[in-house]
Design a protein around this motif. Structure first.
Motif, PDB file in Angstrom:
ATOM      1  N   THR A  18     -34.826 -96.015 100.948  1.00  0.00           N
ATOM      2  CA  THR A  18     -35.220 -97.409 100.695  1.00  0.00           C
ATOM      3  C   THR A  18     -36.728 -97.578 100.783  1.00  0.00           C
ATOM      4  O   THR A  18     -37.325 -98.349 100.013  1.00  0.00           O
ATOM      5  N   ASP A  19     -37.367 -96.874 101.702  1.00  0.00           N
ATOM      6  CA  ASP A  19     -38.832 -96.964 101.805  1.00  0.00           C
ATOM      7  C   ASP A  19     -39.498 -96.442 100.535  1.00  0.00           C
ATOM      8  O   ASP A  19     -40.449 -97.041 100.019  1.00  0.00           O
ATOM      9  N   VAL A  20     -38.998 -95.309 100.041  1.00  0.00           N
ATOM     10  CA  VAL A  20     -39.552 -94.762  98.801  1.00  0.00           C
ATOM     11  C   VAL A  20     -39.336 -95.735  97.644  1.00  0.00           C
ATOM     12  O   VAL A  20     -40.236 -95.979  96.816  1.00  0.00           O
ATOM     13  N   ALA A  21     -38.135 -96.341  97.563  1.00  0.00           N
ATOM     14  CA  ALA A  21     -37.837 -97.279  96.491  1.00  0.00           C
ATOM     15  C   ALA A  21     -38.734 -98.509  96.565  1.00  0.00           C
ATOM     16  O   ALA A  21     -39.265 -98.991  95.548  1.00  0.00           O
ATOM     17  N   GLN A  22     -38.924 -99.045  97.766  1.00  0.00           N
ATOM     18  CA  GLN A  22     -39.785-100.211  97.922  1.00  0.00           C
ATOM     19  C   GLN A  22     -41.212 -99.898  97.501  1.00  0.00           C
ATOM     20  O   GLN A  22     -41.875-100.705  96.824  1.00  0.00           O
ATOM     21  N   SER A  23     -41.680 -98.732  97.899  1.00  0.00           N
ATOM     22  CA  SER A  23     -43.047 -98.356  97.527  1.00  0.00           C
ATOM     23  C   SER A  23     -43.188 -98.250  96.013  1.00  0.00           C
ATOM     24  O   SER A  23     -44.174 -98.719  95.432  1.00  0.00           O
ATOM     25  N   ARG A  24     -42.210 -97.632  95.372  1.00  0.00           N
ATOM     26  CA  ARG A  24     -42.257 -97.498  93.918  1.00  0.00           C
ATOM     27  C   ARG A  24     -42.198 -98.877  93.242  1.00  0.00           C
ATOM     28  O   ARG A  24     -42.919 -99.145  92.276  1.00  0.00           O
ATOM     29  N   ILE A  25     -41.315 -99.729  93.712  1.00  0.00           N
ATOM     30  CA  ILE A  25     -41.175-101.063  93.104  1.00  0.00           C
ATOM     31  C   ILE A  25     -42.468-101.862  93.233  1.00  0.00           C
ATOM     32  O   ILE A  25     -42.940-102.500  92.266  1.00  0.00           O
ATOM     33  N   ASP A  26     -43.075-101.842  94.397  1.00  0.00           N
ATOM     34  CA  ASP A  26     -44.337-102.571  94.584  1.00  0.00           C
ATOM     35  C   ASP A  26     -45.417-102.020  93.676  1.00  0.00           C
ATOM     36  O   ASP A  26     -46.222-102.774  93.095  1.00  0.00           O
ATOM     37  N   SER A  27     -45.435-100.684  93.528  1.00  0.00           N
ATOM     38  CA  SER A  27     -46.446-100.074  92.659  1.00  0.00           C
ATOM     39  C   SER A  27     -46.244-100.493  91.208  1.00  0.00           C
ATOM     40  O   SER A  27     -47.208-100.842  90.499  1.00  0.00           O
ATOM     41  N   VAL A  28     -45.002-100.472  90.736  1.00  0.00           N
ATOM     42  CA  VAL A  28     -44.723-100.869  89.343  1.00  0.00           C
ATOM     43  C   VAL A  28     -45.017-102.351  89.145  1.00  0.00           C
ATOM     44  O   VAL A  28     -45.544-102.769  88.101  1.00  0.00           O
ATOM     45  N   ALA A  29     -44.662-103.162  90.144  1.00  0.00           N
ATOM     46  CA  ALA A  29     -44.935-104.594  90.030  1.00  0.00           C
ATOM     47  C   ALA A  29     -46.423-104.858  89.892  1.00  0.00           C
ATOM     48  O   ALA A  29     -46.877-105.687  89.073  1.00  0.00           O
ATOM     49  N   VAL A  30     -47.227-104.180  90.666  1.00  0.00           N
ATOM     50  CA  VAL A  30     -48.689-104.335  90.579  1.00  0.00           C
ATOM     51  C   VAL A  30     -49.180-103.892  89.205  1.00  0.00           C
ATOM     52  O   VAL A  30     -50.055-104.516  88.592  1.00  0.00           O
ATOM     53  N   GLU A  31     -48.605-102.772  88.709  1.00  0.00           N
ATOM     54  CA  GLU A  31     -49.042-102.274  87.408  1.00  0.00           C
ATOM     55  C   GLU A  31     -48.669-103.253  86.292  1.00  0.00           C
ATOM     56  O   GLU A  31     -49.483-103.512  85.375  1.00  0.00           O
ATOM     57  N   ILE A  32     -47.466-103.818  86.316  1.00  0.00           N
ATOM     58  CA  ILE A  32     -47.059-104.795  85.293  1.00  0.00           C
ATOM     59  C   ILE A  32     -47.934-106.044  85.371  1.00  0.00           C
ATOM     60  O   ILE A  32     -48.401-106.582  84.354  1.00  0.00           O
ATOM     61  N   GLU A  33     -48.163-106.515  86.599  1.00  0.00           N
ATOM     62  CA  GLU A  33     -49.028-107.686  86.765  1.00  0.00           C
ATOM     63  C   GLU A  33     -50.425-107.405  86.233  1.00  0.00           C
ATOM     64  O   GLU A  33     -51.087-108.276  85.640  1.00  0.00           O
ATOM     65  N   GLY A  34     -50.902-106.194  86.419  1.00  0.00           N
ATOM     66  CA  GLY A  34     -52.236-105.836  85.914  1.00  0.00           C
ATOM     67  C   GLY A  34     -52.292-105.860  84.399  1.00  0.00           C
ATOM     68  O   GLY A  34     -53.296-106.294  83.812  1.00  0.00           O
ATOM     69  N   GLU A  63     -52.203-109.458  83.396  1.00  0.00           N
ATOM     70  CA  GLU A  63     -53.477-110.103  83.763  1.00  0.00           C
ATOM     71  C   GLU A  63     -54.575-109.712  82.787  1.00  0.00           C
ATOM     72  O   GLU A  63     -55.430-110.534  82.409  1.00  0.00           O
ATOM     73  N   SER A  64     -54.565-108.468  82.326  1.00  0.00           N
ATOM     74  CA  SER A  64     -55.577-108.032  81.356  1.00  0.00           C
ATOM     75  C   SER A  64     -55.426-108.796  80.041  1.00  0.00           C
ATOM     76  O   SER A  64     -56.414-109.244  79.448  1.00  0.00           O
ATOM     77  N   VAL A  65     -54.160-108.928  79.592  1.00  0.00           N
ATOM     78  CA  VAL A  65     -53.926-109.673  78.348  1.00  0.00           C
ATOM     79  C   VAL A  65     -54.365-111.122  78.506  1.00  0.00           C
ATOM     80  O   VAL A  65     -55.008-111.723  77.630  1.00  0.00           O
ATOM     81  N   GLN A  66     -54.034-111.689  79.660  1.00  0.00           N
ATOM     82  CA  GLN A  66     -54.360-113.100  79.883  1.00  0.00           C
ATOM     83  C   GLN A  66     -55.859-113.335  79.900  1.00  0.00           C
ATOM     84  O   GLN A  66     -56.376-114.260  79.262  1.00  0.00           O
ATOM     85  N   LYS A  67     -56.620-112.502  80.576  1.00  0.00           N
ATOM     86  CA  LYS A  67     -58.058-112.702  80.688  1.00  0.00           C
ATOM     87  C   LYS A  67     -58.747-112.523  79.335  1.00  0.00           C
ATOM     88  O   LYS A  67     -59.607-113.322  78.937  1.00  0.00           O
ATOM     89  N   ASN A  68     -58.352-111.460  78.627  1.00  0.00           N
ATOM     90  CA  ASN A  68     -58.988-111.224  77.320  1.00  0.00           C
ATOM     91  C   ASN A  68     -58.636-112.335  76.325  1.00  0.00           C
ATOM     92  O   ASN A  68     -59.473-112.758  75.508  1.00  0.00           O
ATOM     93  N   SER A  69     -57.403-112.808  76.414  1.00  0.00           N
ATOM     94  CA  SER A  69     -56.981-113.874  75.508  1.00  0.00           C
ATOM     95  C   SER A  69     -57.712-115.169  75.820  1.00  0.00           C
ATOM     96  O   SER A  69     -58.185-115.894  74.911  1.00  0.00           O
ATOM     97  N   GLU A  70     -57.859-115.473  77.100  1.00  0.00           N
ATOM     98  CA  GLU A  70     -58.535-116.702  77.480  1.00  0.00           C
ATOM     99  C   GLU A  70     -60.011-116.647  77.082  1.00  0.00           C
ATOM    100  O   GLU A  70     -60.627-117.674  76.728  1.00  0.00           O
ATOM    101  N   PHE A  71     -60.605-115.487  77.103  1.00  0.00           N
ATOM    102  CA  PHE A  71     -62.013-115.365  76.687  1.00  0.00           C
ATOM    103  C   PHE A  71     -62.166-115.689  75.207  1.00  0.00           C
ATOM    104  O   PHE A  71     -63.088-116.386  74.786  1.00  0.00           O
TER     105      PHE A  71
END
Length: 786
Positions: free
Chosen positions: A64-80, A83-91
């Protein structure tokens, strides 16, 4: 110790021992491996529950610890990415402001879509609240890596999907694409509102999630759960797990009622129930649930695989350990096995076996060295033993010769025929060792005197035998000069005291009998007092003794005189008779000797010797002989015809009416007659007579009532009288047994020939039936040895 002699019981125990043999290891290697396996199984059985707890708690927690770590990492990557699309689009959007759509604006949109490859469609328009329509509208679409203008209706539909009033929002379209909506309100009322809708392709989402969240156990290469992404707002799968996972109630249409799916955002969560475990996090921009689903079946299989992996790993370790132990023990016991082979050869008698050479300093090495020393010591011992045995055999041979010489120095142990003499003597000489220290002698001093001596040297073995030989020689020499017992003892004592540094001494009794008058003169040097048997009475001779010979050179030996009557018996003995001990430590004693002589009737010296020897042996039984035994019995027979009586010997034997008793009677008869020096021919005739008579008595007697048969033997001069008595039915063999027909060779009447032989061998046969008994008397002529 209990002995089992019964055949059935013995066979029963033999079968039990065969069916249940005692298990034994034939090799130290096997014992070590077996011990390791038993110890390992015991340890594993005790540790099994603890291992299960470790697997169920530790491994699952790690998973479960390994799974949580992986999920948090993927979530951060998807959010990134978003976020990149949003910032460039807003510019790009902010660059429009209040301007009209011109070529520069379109170029900036082209550059944005070129840089953001995940943007599929870009639509922008000014919406007039007054006219309720778009005054200006523009859109681009990526189609097969090419940007094309979007039709106005498609642009309007895309812009209308962004119905929210928020400045920017992320929505999921029905085509499972992500739409970013942005609303730019102008402060000027105359300028229409600028709406932007950007459709983003989600083709990258599933590969990313599967690649990042496909957690695999590195030990068993077993996948841990299944990744998923679900839009909570529209109940729509973006990355769906397998059908087995989707069928669980977690992902039913009512999943939005689960508080954990809505309340906590941007943090990983764990939801566990009887179905399994759900590990997920919620993306705040899109309200997606990103996570891994693990069913209880997968979880159980995962635990079992881990448990079996541990068990197989430990089993492998145990097998490797056993192999290592086997190899090490084989190498360690190599010298021991070679030593065993050598020792087995030594045990078979091959003392020239070469023992293995080892330089080890452990127990095997020390044992091998010890065997080397033992073999050398054994060879040396055997060589010394052979030499000792040869010397012992030589000494025994010399002692045997010495014993023969010693026996030749004393008269032969036999009954002296008294038919033509005035006396009768019988003797017994039995050394405790091969040679002894006792002595006796009797010899004539002229025609009418008889010298008798008996003595005991105060030692046993060779020294006593030498002193005994010297004493006998001195007595023979001294008696040539004097016939007075007192002077004989004084002269012998004087010679023995000369150069007697070892202080050896001898007790001695010396007597001289006048055969005409019966006067017995005697003296004693420390010896036991003789016994007198007269008319059934037993008494000690009056005796005042002097010291043993060889101690005091000037010793005095009182002399006594006693008048013997016809048939008096004088019994002389050494302390080997009275001081003999049985296994309980009791002495035979002079009292037992007197009782023995008093309670038995004796006719001659031989009977006295036989009786004392028999009862003496019955007393000591299995106890070893501790001292030399010597007996000398003298009976006086005066030559006066008024005093002479016929010498009579009597024996009696009682047997049962069984033919098997013949095997016992015949040897007894032979033994008795041999003691009386009867010739072999006469003994054989007597045995044949007794055998035939006993067979007739048993065959013709009453076979129903038990009875015994008494045999009495009496020797008078040269006639042997045999009396048979039995209580069977009256039967006179002289009249009731028909004489045999000697002309018939094959068939003869039973019993006739046997009784015919008895008549031929006997001098006279008489029969009488008296007092209920058959009495058969047979007289046989016998011949004695010369």
């Amino acid at each position: 110790m209990v002995s089992i002699d019964h055949p059935k019981i013995t066979e029963k125990y033999r079968l039990e021992f065969t069916m249940f043999p005692k298990f034994q290891f034939r090799s130290i290697t096997h014992r070590l491996i077996f011990g390791c396996i038993v110890a390992a199984l015991l340890i594993y059985s005790l540790s099994y529950s603890q291992m299960r707890q470790v697997v169920q708690s530790g491994v699952v927690t790690w998973m479960t610890d390994v799974a949580q770590s992986r999920i948090d990492s993927v979530a951060v990557e998807i959010e990134g990415i978003l976020e990149s699309v949003q910032k460039n689009s807003e510019f790009v959007i902010d660059s429009f402001g209040s301007r009209e759509f011109d070529q520069d604006s379109i170029l900036s949109i082209h550059r944005l879509m070129a840089e953001q490859s995940i943007i599929k469609t870009f639509a922008i328009g000014r919406f007039s609240e007054v006219n309720r329509e778009y005054d200006q509208l523009f859109g681009l679409r990526r189609n097969f890596q090419t940007l094309t203008e979007l039709k106005s209706n498609d642009s309007i539909d895309l812009l209308n999907s962004c119905h929210s009033n928020s400045s920017h929002v992320w929505l999921t379209s029905k085509s499972q694409n992500l739409i970013y909506c942005h609303h730019l309100n102008s402060n000027q009322t105359k300028i229409p509102q600028l709406n932007v809708a950007i459709e983003i392709s989600l083709d990258w989402l599933e590969p990313l999630v599967i690649r990042k969240l496909n957690v695999v156990d590195k030990i068993n290469h077993f996948p841990i759960g299944e990744p998923f992404v679900i839009d909570l707002s529209k109940h729509q799968w973006l990355v769906s797990p397998s059908k087995n996972i989707r069928s669980l109630s977690w992902f039913s249409p009512e999943y939005s009622t689960v508080p954990e799916f809505k309340s906590k955002k941007n943090t990983s969560q764990i939801f566990t129930d009887s179905q399994g475990t759900l590990i997920f996090t919620i993306l705040p921009k899109t309200f997606w649930a990103l996570g891994i689903a693990i069913s209880e079946k997968q979880m159980t299989l995962f635990r079992q695989n881990y448990l079996w992996t541990i068990i197989l790993s430990m089993t492998k370790d145990m097998i490797l350990m056993c192999l290592v132990i086997f190899f090490i023990s084989r190498q360690t016991t190599k010298s021991l096995r070679a030593l065993i082979v050598s020792t087995e050869n030594i045990a078979q008698g091959n003392l020239n076996t070469i023992l293995p050479i080892t330089r080890q300093r452990d127990e095997v090495g020390r044992l091998t060295k010890a065997f080397h020393h033992m073999l050398l010591a054994l060879k040396t011992y055997i060589q010394e033993l052979q030499e000792t045995t040869a010397a012992k055999q030589k000494m025994e041979s010399e002692l045997s010769i010495a014993a023969q010489i010693q026996r030749s120095m004393i008269p032969s142990i036999k009954v002296i025929d008294g038919s033509n003499l005035d006396y009768e003597i019988s003797a017994l000489f039995q050394p405790a060792r091969l040679v002894g220290g006792d002595l006796y002698d009797f010899f004539s001093l002229g025609d009418d005197r008889l010298c008798i001596i008996i003595g005991d040297v105060a030692d046993k073995g060779v020294p006593a035998a030498l002193l005994m030989a010297r004493t006998v020689t001195l007595i023979r020499t001294v008696t040539k000069m004097t016939d007075i017992p007192q002077k004989i003892l004084q002269a012998v004592n004087h010679e023995l005291c000369i150069d007697n540094e070892e202080c050896l001494f001898v007790t001695l009794f010396c007597a001289v009998l006048d055969l005409k008058t019966g006067i017995l003169n005697y003296a004693s040097g420390g010896h036991d007092t003789p016994l007198l048997l007269r008319e059934g009475k037993v008494n000690f001779l009056e005796l005042e003794t002097g010291p043993p010979l060889g101690i005091e050179e000037d010793a005095f030996y009182p002399e006594h005189r006693y008048l013997l009557k016809p048939h008096d018996l004088i019994v002389l003995y050494t302390d080997g008779i009275t001081e003999a001990m049985n296994i309980e430590g009791e002495f035979f004693s002079s009292e037992r000797l007197i009782d023995l002589l008093r309670n038995n009737s004796f006719y001659n010296p031989a009977r006295v010797i036989y009786a004392i020897e028999y009862y003496h042996q019955q007393f000591i039984k299995e106890a070893p002989q501790s001292d030399d035994l010597t007996l000398l019995v003298l009976q006086y027979h005066p030559s006066n015809p008024f005093f002479q009586e016929i010498n009579v010997l009597q024996w009696k034997i009682t047997i049962n009416k069984e033919l098997t008793e013949l095997d016992r009677v015949k040897p007894q008869i032979g033994y008795m007659l041999q003691k009386e020096f009867i010739t072999v021919e006469s003994i054989q005739d007597t045995q044949l007579i007794v055998e035939e008579i006993l067979v007739n008595i048993i065959n013709y007697g009453d076979n129903e009532d038990p009875y015994v048969i008494d045999l009495e033997f009496e020797i008078r001069d040269k006639t042997l009288t045999i009396i048979f008595q039995d209580s069977g039915k009256p039967f006179n063999p002289l009249t009731e047994i028909d004489p045999p027909d000697l002309s018939m060779d094959d068939e003869r009447e039973e019993g006739g020939l046997g009784f015919y032989l008895v008549k031929e061998l006997a001098q006279e046969i008489d029969y009488i039936y008296r007092n209920g008994k058959n009495i058969l008397t047979i007289h046989q002529n016998i011949t004695k040895k010369m």
